[in-house]
Design a protein around this motif. Structure first.
Motif, short mmCIF file in Angstrom:
data_model
loop_
_atom_site.label_atom_id
_atom_site.label_comp_id
_atom_site.label_asym_id
_atom_site.label_seq_id
_atom_site.Cartn_x
_atom_site.Cartn_y
_atom_site.Cartn_z
N VAL A 5 34.26 -82.48 -18.01
CA VAL A 5 35.23 -82.50 -19.09
C VAL A 5 36.62 -82.28 -18.52
O VAL A 5 36.93 -81.20 -17.99
N GLU A 6 37.45 -83.32 -18.62
CA GLU A 6 38.82 -83.23 -18.13
C GLU A 6 39.74 -82.68 -19.21
O GLU A 6 39.49 -82.87 -20.41
N LEU A 18 52.27 -81.84 -14.00
CA LEU A 18 51.10 -81.55 -14.83
C LEU A 18 49.98 -81.08 -13.93
O LEU A 18 49.90 -81.49 -12.77
N ARG A 19 49.11 -80.25 -14.49
CA ARG A 19 47.89 -79.88 -13.77
C ARG A 19 46.69 -80.27 -14.61
O ARG A 19 46.53 -79.79 -15.73
N LEU A 20 45.89 -81.13 -14.06
CA LEU A 20 44.65 -81.54 -14.70
C LEU A 20 43.51 -80.64 -14.23
O LEU A 20 43.49 -80.20 -13.08
N SER A 21 42.58 -80.41 -15.13
CA SER A 21 41.38 -79.65 -14.81
C SER A 21 40.16 -80.46 -15.17
O SER A 21 40.19 -81.27 -16.10
N CYS A 22 39.09 -80.24 -14.45
CA CYS A 22 37.82 -80.88 -14.75
C CYS A 22 36.74 -79.82 -14.62
O CYS A 22 36.47 -79.33 -13.51
N ALA A 23 36.15 -79.46 -15.74
CA ALA A 23 35.09 -78.46 -15.77
C ALA A 23 33.73 -79.14 -15.72
O ALA A 23 33.47 -80.06 -16.51
N ASN A 80 33.31 -73.65 -11.30
CA ASN A 80 32.79 -75.02 -11.51
C ASN A 80 33.90 -75.97 -11.97
O ASN A 80 33.68 -76.81 -12.86
N THR A 81 35.06 -75.85 -11.35
CA THR A 81 36.22 -76.61 -11.81
C THR A 81 36.97 -77.21 -10.63
O THR A 81 37.13 -76.56 -9.59
N VAL A 82 37.43 -78.44 -10.83
CA VAL A 82 38.30 -79.09 -9.87
C VAL A 82 39.64 -79.35 -10.56
O VAL A 82 39.68 -79.59 -11.77
N ALA A 95 48.47 -93.30 -16.73
CA ALA A 95 47.11 -93.81 -16.64
C ALA A 95 46.16 -92.83 -17.31
O ALA A 95 46.56 -91.71 -17.65
N VAL A 96 44.93 -93.26 -17.47
CA VAL A 96 43.85 -92.34 -17.82
C VAL A 96 43.28 -91.82 -16.50
O VAL A 96 42.94 -92.61 -15.61
N TYR A 97 43.19 -90.51 -16.39
CA TYR A 97 42.71 -89.88 -15.17
C TYR A 97 41.27 -89.41 -15.39
O TYR A 97 40.98 -88.72 -16.38
N TYR A 98 40.42 -89.80 -14.46
CA TYR A 98 38.99 -89.50 -14.57
C TYR A 98 38.53 -88.61 -13.43
O TYR A 98 38.93 -88.79 -12.27
N CYS A 99 37.66 -87.71 -13.76
CA CYS A 99 37.00 -86.85 -12.79
C CYS A 99 35.66 -87.48 -12.42
O CYS A 99 34.98 -88.06 -13.28
N HIS A 100 35.28 -87.36 -11.17
CA HIS A 100 34.01 -87.92 -10.69
C HIS A 100 33.35 -86.93 -9.77
O HIS A 100 33.99 -86.36 -8.88
#
Length: 118
Positions: A5-6, A18-23, A80-82, A95-100
């Protein structure tokens, strides 16, 4: 199965940050520290491209040339986060930013929109 979940996207002015997170989460036995993590982005009408990647331990990172010096990928295996810290943002970063997540099998998040505009 792994769920990603971004969050953290939004509208920012050129030059901003900005800081994006991905849990990440998963079924019993899920071990986030086993997964290499990547951030990708996809702008309208363009192919999805790799932004940055980080090894499972966080000891190794790589960036696309256009992001070097502006973006920083990091992870907290205890949470558990990047993360993706983005600075000096440009309109072309929109853009749309995706976590993988990848460990034998790859998983995608749903994406978060980043818009850089004045």
């Amino acid at each position: 199965q792994v769920q990603l979940v971004e969050s953290g996207g939004g509208l920012v002015q050129p030059g901003g940050s900005l800081r994006l997170s991905c849990a990440a989460s998963g079924a019993s036995g899920f071990t986030f520290s086993s997964y290499a993590m990547r951030w990708y982005r996809q702008a309208p009408g363009k192919e999805r491209e790799l932004v940055a990647e980080i090894s499972n331990t966080g000891g190794s990172t790589n960036y696309a040339d256009s992001m070097k010096g502006r973006f920083t990928i990091s992870r907290d295996n205890a949470k558990n986060t990047v993360y993706l810290q983005m600075t000096s943002l440009k309109p072309e970063d929109t853009a749309v930013y995706y976590c993988h997540a990848f460990w034998y099998v790859g998983y995608w998040g749903q994406g978060t929109q980043v818009t850089v505009s004045s």
